[in-house]
Motif scaffolding. Structure first.
Motif, mmCIF file in Angstrom:
data_model
loop_
_atom_site.group_PDB
_atom_site.id
_atom_site.type_symbol
_atom_site.label_atom_id
_atom_site.label_comp_id
_atom_site.label_asym_id
_atom_site.label_seq_id
_atom_site.Cartn_x
_atom_site.Cartn_y
_atom_site.Cartn_z
ATOM 1 N N ARG A 1 0.785 -1.398 -0.098
ATOM 2 C CA ARG A 1 0.198 -0.460 0.096
ATOM 3 C C ARG A 1 0.886 1.159 0.052
ATOM 4 N N LYS A 2 1.891 1.486 1.167
ATOM 5 C CA LYS A 2 2.783 2.542 0.166
ATOM 6 C C LYS A 2 3.756 2.870 -0.830
ATOM 7 N N ASP A 3 4.003 1.499 -1.075
ATOM 8 C CA ASP A 3 4.858 1.486 -2.492
ATOM 9 C C ASP A 3 3.747 2.461 -3.775
ATOM 10 N N TYR A 4 2.415 1.330 -3.625
ATOM 11 C CA TYR A 4 1.385 2.193 -4.594
ATOM 12 C C TYR A 4 0.963 4.093 -4.081
ATOM 13 N N GLU A 5 0.874 4.367 -3.024
ATOM 14 C CA GLU A 5 0.772 5.778 -2.375
ATOM 15 C C GLU A 5 1.924 6.871 -2.728
ATOM 16 N N ASP A 6 3.777 6.081 -2.661
ATOM 17 C CA ASP A 6 4.549 6.436 -2.976
ATOM 18 C C ASP A 6 4.147 6.804 -4.508
ATOM 19 N N ARG A 7 4.041 5.997 -5.311
ATOM 20 C CA ARG A 7 3.900 6.055 -7.331
ATOM 21 C C ARG A 7 2.428 7.348 -7.552
ATOM 22 N N ARG A 8 1.547 7.106 -6.402
ATOM 23 C CA ARG A 8 0.303 8.041 -6.865
ATOM 24 C C ARG A 8 1.119 9.322 -6.925
ATOM 25 N N ARG A 9 1.854 9.821 -5.629
ATOM 26 C CA ARG A 9 2.262 10.540 -5.432
ATOM 27 C C ARG A 9 3.530 11.279 -6.147
ATOM 28 N N ARG A 10 4.196 10.445 -6.210
ATOM 29 C CA ARG A 10 4.983 11.143 -7.773
ATOM 30 C C ARG A 10 4.697 11.201 -8.721
ATOM 31 N N GLN A 11 3.223 10.346 -9.123
ATOM 32 C CA GLN A 11 2.790 10.412 -10.105
ATOM 33 C C GLN A 11 2.143 12.081 -10.246
ATOM 34 N N LYS A 12 1.337 12.619 -9.393
ATOM 35 C CA LYS A 12 0.597 13.467 -8.784
ATOM 36 C C LYS A 12 1.626 14.941 -9.137
ATOM 37 N N GLN A 13 2.586 14.882 -8.266
ATOM 38 C CA GLN A 13 4.345 15.797 -8.562
ATOM 39 C C GLN A 13 4.485 15.877 -10.488
ATOM 40 N N GLY A 14 4.895 14.958 -10.678
ATOM 41 C CA GLY A 14 4.544 14.336 -11.945
ATOM 42 C C GLY A 14 4.202 15.737 -12.868
#
Length: 210
Positions: free
Chosen positions: A135-148
């Motif tokens: 779940r943490k990995d999923y949220e981290d990737r979503r956050r990076r995607q949003k920042q991008g």
């Protein structure tokens, strides 16, 4: 004891079958075989997974739910993971994952009750840990995607997510064929939001033709 294989990929473009060979080889080394595979293309962050719940519906106490990695089973929020785990445990189903060595012992069916309880406790603890990590990995990737995306928008380079025209065509065909939304989700692994959009477009097309 029967073994039910679960294979999942997050999108239609990904190959959900990619782990089947590894699972077949794994159970073969234990002198067993998979009774049936349940395969779907849907996000691990949602509980809206028809194939997973079909597996859980037919599985009986003592059966094995076999997956390649725990994150194939869950990238869920803490509450959703607890709900899923409670369902699995209430039915007496045991989870075995290739990336969870403590679970491999469950295939051996030890007659030593103390040893069995010990491994089951360790397995539950490790399942919780890997589910939380997924779940943490999923949220981290979503956050990076949003920042991008935000960065691309600020630079005027963001064009939005491309529409999957092939998926929309399949949904449209199934809707025209009278298939229910639940059946379409089961067949294509798409979200209800996608079906809703296609249904609205289809309705608009019919209105324009009148």
């Amino acid at each position: 004891m029967r073994i039910w294989g679960y294979l999942r990929a997050s999108t239609q473009e990904q190959n959900a079958l990619r782990g089947k060979v590894d699972l077949d080889e794994f159970v073969s080394t234990h002198g067993m075989k998979v009774s049936k595979y349940f395969i779907e293309n849907v996000s691990g962050a949602t509980l809206q997974r028809p194939q997973l719940f079909q597996l859980l519906d037919i599985a009986e106490s003592g059966d094995i739910l076999l997956c390649e990695q725990v994150d194939r089973l869950a990238r869920l929020t803490n509450n959703d993971w607890k709900s899923l785990r409670t369902l699995i445990e209430s039915k007496g189903i045991r989870v075995v994952s290739l990336d969870l060595p403590t679970s491999h012992q469950l295939l051996k069916g030890s007659t030593d009750s103390l040893t069995s309880r010990m491994f089951e406790s360790m397995n539950t603890m490790m399942l919780d840990f890997l589910a939380a990590f997924a779940r943490k990995d999923y949220e981290d990737r979503r956050r990076r995607q949003k920042q991008g995306i935000e960065k691309a928008k600020s630079e005027g380079k963001y064009k939005g997510r491309p529409v999957d025209e092939n998926l929309r065509k399949k949904v449209k065909e199934l809707l025209s064929d009278g298939k229910s939304w639940n059946r379409i989700q089961e067949l294509l692994g798409c979200s209800r939001a996608t079906i809703s959009k296609v249904s609205k477009l289809q309705t608009d097309e019919i209105r324009n033709e009148l």
